[in-house]
Design an enzyme around this catalytic site. Sequence first.
Site, PDB file in Angstrom:
ATOM      1  N   HIS A 142       0.867  -1.174   0.000  1.00  0.00           N
ATOM      2  CA  HIS A 142       0.000   0.000   0.000  1.00  0.00           C
ATOM      3  C   HIS A 142       0.909   1.232   0.000  1.00  0.00           C
ATOM      4  CE1 HIS A 142      -2.795   2.939   1.845  1.00  0.00           C
ATOM      5  NE2 HIS A 142      -3.766   2.153   1.424  1.00  0.00           N
ATOM      6  N   ASP A 187       2.901  -4.712   8.148  1.00  0.00           N
ATOM      7  CA  ASP A 187       1.691  -3.930   7.952  1.00  0.00           C
ATOM      8  C   ASP A 187       0.529  -4.918   8.030  1.00  0.00           C
ATOM      9  OD1 ASP A 187      -0.579  -2.822   6.913  1.00  0.00           O
ATOM     10  OD2 ASP A 187       0.359  -1.979   5.125  1.00  0.00           O
TER      11      ASP A 187
HETATM   12  N1  PMP Z   1      -1.830  -0.887   4.587  1.00  0.00           N
HETATM   13  C1  PMP Z   1      -2.766  -1.614   3.974  1.00  0.00           C
HETATM   14  C2  PMP Z   1      -2.420  -3.001   3.502  1.00  0.00           C
HETATM   15  C3  PMP Z   1      -4.044  -1.093   3.807  1.00  0.00           C
HETATM   16  O1  PMP Z   1      -4.983  -1.822   3.196  1.00  0.00           O
HETATM   17  C4  PMP Z   1      -4.330   0.213   4.281  1.00  0.00           C
HETATM   18  C5  PMP Z   1      -5.696   0.832   4.096  1.00  0.00           C
HETATM   19  N2  PMP Z   1      -6.275   0.639   2.850  1.00  0.00           N
HETATM   20  C6  PMP Z   1      -3.315   0.927   4.910  1.00  0.00           C
HETATM   21  C7  PMP Z   1      -2.078   0.342   5.045  1.00  0.00           C
HETATM   22  C8  PMP Z   1      -3.520   2.312   5.424  1.00  0.00           C
HETATM   23  O2  PMP Z   1      -4.406   2.310   6.482  1.00  0.00           O
HETATM   24  P1  PMP Z   1      -4.955   3.682   7.093  1.00  0.00           P
HETATM   25  O3  PMP Z   1      -5.465   4.489   5.940  1.00  0.00           O
HETATM   26  O4  PMP Z   1      -6.025   3.251   8.027  1.00  0.00           O
HETATM   27  O5  PMP Z   1      -3.809   4.335   7.780  1.00  0.00           O
END
Ligand code: PMP
Length: 403
Positions: A121, A198
Site C-alpha cells: 500500500h 503492515d
Molecule cells: N496498509 C494496507 C495493507 C491497507 O490496506 C491500508 C488501508 N487501505 C493501509 C495500510 C492504510 O491504512 P490507514 O489508511 O487506516 O492508515
Amino acid sequence: MLDINNIREQFPILSTQVYGRPLIYLDNAATTQKPRCVVEAEREQYYTANANVHRGVHYLSQQATDLLEQARQRVSRFINAPSEQQIIFTRGTTEAVNLVAASYGSMLSEGDEVIISEMEHHSNIVPWQLLHERQGVKLRVIPFNDRGELDLQAYARLFTERTRLVSIAHVSNVLGTVNPIRDMISLAHRYGVPVMVDAAQSVPHFRVDVQDLDCDFLAFSGHKIYAPTGIGVLYGRRSLLEQMPPYQGGGEMISTVSFDKTTFEGIPYKFEAGTPNYVAAHALAVALDFVDGIGFDAIYTYEQQLTAYATEQLSRITGLRIFGQSEQKDAVVSFLVGDIHHLDMGTLLDRLGIAVRTGHHCAQPVMTHYGVEGMVRASFSFYNNEAEVDALAEGIQRVAKMF
Ligand code: PMP
C-alpha cells in the site's frame, strides 16, 4: 457456525437502502461498518467519562485514563504482546509506518537499505521514499509473480550488509495474498535485520500473534476492525522502542521541560505526543471484545468460504479476470471485465446498491505490474453472505451486457 442474521442486526447501516435498494456493502478492506456496541461505547464515554487523560487528578480524568490504559492492555492481549508498554496508539496504520520511518529511520545513514515489496500500500512505500530524500536510505523491492505471490528467492537475494529493515504487508489489500510472513521474518533475523509488518488487512480476519511471528514492529488500523476511525496501533519490540527517539514533540510525552534540557517519558508515552484519541481507543477495545466474542476460528472459516464462493461465481462470468490467485488468500476479490473501465463498473454497481471500490487502491505499483490503470475490488466481512455475492455476480453481468 455463525449466525449471520444475528450479526447483521448489530450493524444498523446494513439494513439501510441506497437508491431505494438494500445496501450491499462490499468495501470492507477500505473500512468496516460499526456494530452498535462500538458506537454506543463512544457515546457513553462522552456522556459519562469524558475528560483529558493523564494530566488530571479529578475523578473524570482518572476514569478516562483508566479506560485508555485498559484499552492498551486489551490491544496487548489481542496481539499477544509481551507488555502493554509496547503498544503505541496512533491515528492508524499510516501514522504507525510514518512513526517508524521517522524515528527508527532517523538512526539510519546514507546508503543503508530498507526492503519493501511490490505489493505494498502507498502508506508502506511513501514514508520510506521520504526517508530516502531526507537521508539517502535506499529502497529495495521484492517482486511478485502474476499469481500475486512474492518471489522469496529474490527476497533472499536482496539482503546486503547495509540492510537495516524489512517492511511488508501481511495481506495485500488488492491481491488478498497472505504473505508467508513468519518465514520472511525468520530469514531477516538470520541477517540480524528487524521486520515491520503492515497488518492492516490481516488483523481483521485471523488471529495475529506478535510473539509467534517474532516481528519487530506491527501496525494496524482500528477502523478496519469494526472500531472508529482515527485510532490505530503500533506494536514494537521493547529494545528497539527504547533506543528510538521521539516521533513528535509536545504534551504527554515529556518528563521535564526547560529551555536548557527536556527529558522524555518512557515507552509508550514517548511516542504519544498530545491528547490521544482516548475515546476511540476505548471503543477499539470494545470492538476487539466484539470480534473475539464471535471468535476468529469461525470468522476465518466463514470468510474463507465466502471468498471461495465469490471467486467461483465471478470466475463464471465471461471476460472476467481476477487479479491475485495466490495459494493463501484472504477476503478480497479484485477484477476487471473485458475492457470495461473500472469506474464505469463501480458506478453502475453502485446504482444497484452494491458498494465496491474502484481505482488503484493506493497500490499503483500493483496496477503497473498488471499493466492496468485500476481494478474493481469486492472485499468481505463476516456480515456479508452468499446472497450478496450472488447479487454482485448478477450486477456485474448486467453491467457487462450494457457494454
Ligand atoms: N496498509 C494496507 C495493507 C491497507 O490496506 C491500508 C488501508 N487501505 C493501509 C495500510 C492504510 O491504512 P490507514 O489508511 O487506516 O492508515
